[in-house]
Scaffold this motif. Structure first.
Motif, short mmCIF file in Angstrom:
data_model
loop_
_atom_site.label_atom_id
_atom_site.label_comp_id
_atom_site.label_asym_id
_atom_site.label_seq_id
_atom_site.Cartn_x
_atom_site.Cartn_y
_atom_site.Cartn_z
N GLU A 33 0.83 -1.21 0.00
CA GLU A 33 0.00 0.00 0.00
C GLU A 33 0.87 1.26 0.00
O GLU A 33 0.56 2.23 -0.70
CB GLU A 33 -0.93 -0.02 1.22
N VAL A 34 1.95 1.24 0.76
CA VAL A 34 2.87 2.39 0.77
C VAL A 34 3.43 2.61 -0.63
O VAL A 34 3.47 3.75 -1.14
CB VAL A 34 3.99 2.16 1.79
N ALA A 35 3.86 1.56 -1.30
CA ALA A 35 4.40 1.69 -2.65
C ALA A 35 3.35 2.21 -3.62
O ALA A 35 3.65 3.07 -4.48
CB ALA A 35 4.93 0.34 -3.13
N ALA A 36 2.10 1.75 -3.49
CA ALA A 36 1.03 2.20 -4.37
C ALA A 36 0.74 3.68 -4.15
O ALA A 36 0.46 4.42 -5.11
CB ALA A 36 -0.22 1.37 -4.14
N VAL A 37 0.78 4.14 -2.90
CA VAL A 37 0.53 5.56 -2.62
C VAL A 37 1.64 6.42 -3.23
O VAL A 37 1.37 7.44 -3.87
CB VAL A 37 0.41 5.80 -1.10
N HIS A 38 2.89 6.02 -3.06
CA HIS A 38 4.00 6.78 -3.67
C HIS A 38 3.85 6.82 -5.19
O HIS A 38 4.04 7.89 -5.81
CB HIS A 38 5.34 6.14 -3.29
N ASP A 39 3.52 5.69 -5.79
CA ASP A 39 3.34 5.66 -7.25
C ASP A 39 2.18 6.57 -7.66
O ASP A 39 2.27 7.28 -8.68
CB ASP A 39 3.07 4.23 -7.72
N GLY A 40 1.11 6.56 -6.89
CA GLY A 40 -0.03 7.42 -7.19
C GLY A 40 0.32 8.89 -7.07
O GLY A 40 -0.12 9.71 -7.88
N MET A 41 1.11 9.22 -6.08
CA MET A 41 1.53 10.62 -5.93
C MET A 41 2.41 11.05 -7.10
O MET A 41 2.29 12.17 -7.60
CB MET A 41 2.28 10.78 -4.61
N ASP A 42 3.29 10.16 -7.54
CA ASP A 42 4.14 10.49 -8.69
C ASP A 42 3.29 10.77 -9.94
O ASP A 42 3.62 11.64 -10.74
CB ASP A 42 5.09 9.33 -8.99
N GLU A 43 2.21 10.03 -10.09
CA GLU A 43 1.37 10.18 -11.27
C GLU A 43 0.43 11.38 -11.17
O GLU A 43 0.34 12.19 -12.10
CB GLU A 43 0.55 8.92 -11.51
N PHE A 44 -0.27 11.50 -10.04
CA PHE A 44 -1.38 12.46 -9.95
C PHE A 44 -1.05 13.74 -9.16
O PHE A 44 -1.74 14.74 -9.32
CB PHE A 44 -2.60 11.79 -9.30
N GLY A 45 -0.06 13.71 -8.29
CA GLY A 45 0.28 14.90 -7.52
C GLY A 45 -0.62 15.16 -6.34
O GLY A 45 -0.19 15.71 -5.32
N VAL A 46 -1.90 14.79 -6.45
CA VAL A 46 -2.90 14.95 -5.39
C VAL A 46 -3.69 13.65 -5.30
O VAL A 46 -4.13 13.12 -6.33
CB VAL A 46 -3.87 16.11 -5.68
N LEU A 47 -3.86 13.12 -4.08
CA LEU A 47 -4.67 11.93 -3.87
C LEU A 47 -5.74 12.20 -2.83
O LEU A 47 -5.48 12.84 -1.81
CB LEU A 47 -3.79 10.75 -3.39
#
Length: 296
Positions: A33-47
């Motif tokens: 989950e931590v890795a997925a959140v970091h990847d999501g931040m890299d892509e979207f900037g805002v989660l």
């Protein structure tokens, strides 16, 4: 549950701001989950995480799993006035007794600076990485938060302006941003604490390699430029970067948690009825190194 992240606006803004599902922030996150959140931040900037009814300790546990936190030294409340620990920023209109502060309260007037476009902690030598904001109580109307994608803003600059901004260094201070609103009620200790610091105007993201503008209301000058010219130029850049096509406006729901990458976004709070309770708690991850140490 399996974590999933989808664009909030897949047609108009598929590249900016994603909504996260499949995670319960009341529980410590797994490595996946931590890795997925970091990847999501890299892509979207805002989660955006909906329906996360968490307390301070749960917010801190989630935040620390993502990286080291900075200490909350950016607000004006004295230690004896704080409602929360120094690991949390109190983004509220409440005093230590959970009473709404008066309209002319010094802490409230200082906090109005959050309504200017800014990047968290750009006034610190080592600025912020992620900000993580939990909505505990929201007002009936107003109080939205807007986010601007500084990667898209950089990409949309003409080539001549890109060359001009590439190696510029700005000076940032909360003394300057609050002065924009006419707030000058600072003690000598506060003026020393928020002495100007240097930050690059263009940053390269260490994981994605993308370039972005690093703007903030805290930026009051450009090294080597006359102050009036620098401020006029920074105002032009901010107007460019906050066009509607680059902006996501978050309408808060109870127990939303929103996190953003300060290296690639600016944000601002919007007005609300100052007599209504707005209780938000923010944890902030440090960038660990100065922007000056990350060459564009």
């Amino acid at each position: 549950m399996t974590i999933a992240i989808a664009p909030i606006d897949p047609v108009g803004r598929a590249f900016f701001a994603g909504v996260v599902s499949g995670i319960d922030l009341r529980k410590p996150p797994t490595a996946a989950e931590v890795a997925a959140v970091h990847d999501g931040m890299d892509e979207f900037g805002v989660l955006v995480f909906h329906d996360q009814d968490i307390d301070d300790e749960q917010q801190l546990a989630f935040s620390r799993a993502l990286g080291p936190l900075e200490t909350a030294t950016g607000d004006i409340a004295a230690p004896h006035e704080r409602r929360v620990s120094m690991d949390l920023n109190d983004i509220s209109n409440l005093d230590k007794n959970n009473k709404v502060v008066a309209r002319d309260d010094r802490r409230r007037l200082f906090g109005l600076g959050n309504q200017l476009w800014h990047s968290d902690s750009s006034f610190k030598p080592v600025p912020a990485k992620y900000s993580i904001l939990s909505a505990r109580t929201i007002p009936p109307t107003g109080g939205n938060t807007e986010f601007a994608d500084m990667r898209a803003a950089y990409d949309a600059l003409d080539e001549a302006t890109r060359r001009e901004v590439h190696d510029l260094v700005c000076v940032h201070s909360q003394i300057f941003s609050r002065g924009i609103l006419g707030f000058t009620d600072f003690t000598e200790e506060e003026r020393a604490k928020w002495a100007p610091v240097r930050q690059r105007l263009v940053r390269r993201h260490p994981r994605t390699g993308r370039l972005s503008l690093y703007l903030s209301s805290h930026a009051g000058g450009i090294e080597g430029w006359p102050v009036p010219e620098a401020r006029a130029f920074l105002r032009d850049l901010t107007e460019h970067a906050t066009q509607r096509r680059f902006v996501y406006a978050h309408v808060w729901r109870p127990h939303d948690l929103v996190m953003w990458d300060n290296r690639v976004t600016m944000h601002r709070a919007r007005r609300y009825d100052h007599t209504a309770v707005r209780d938000m708690r923010r944890t902030t991850l440090t960038n660990e190194v100065s922007s000056l140490d990350q060459a564009p």
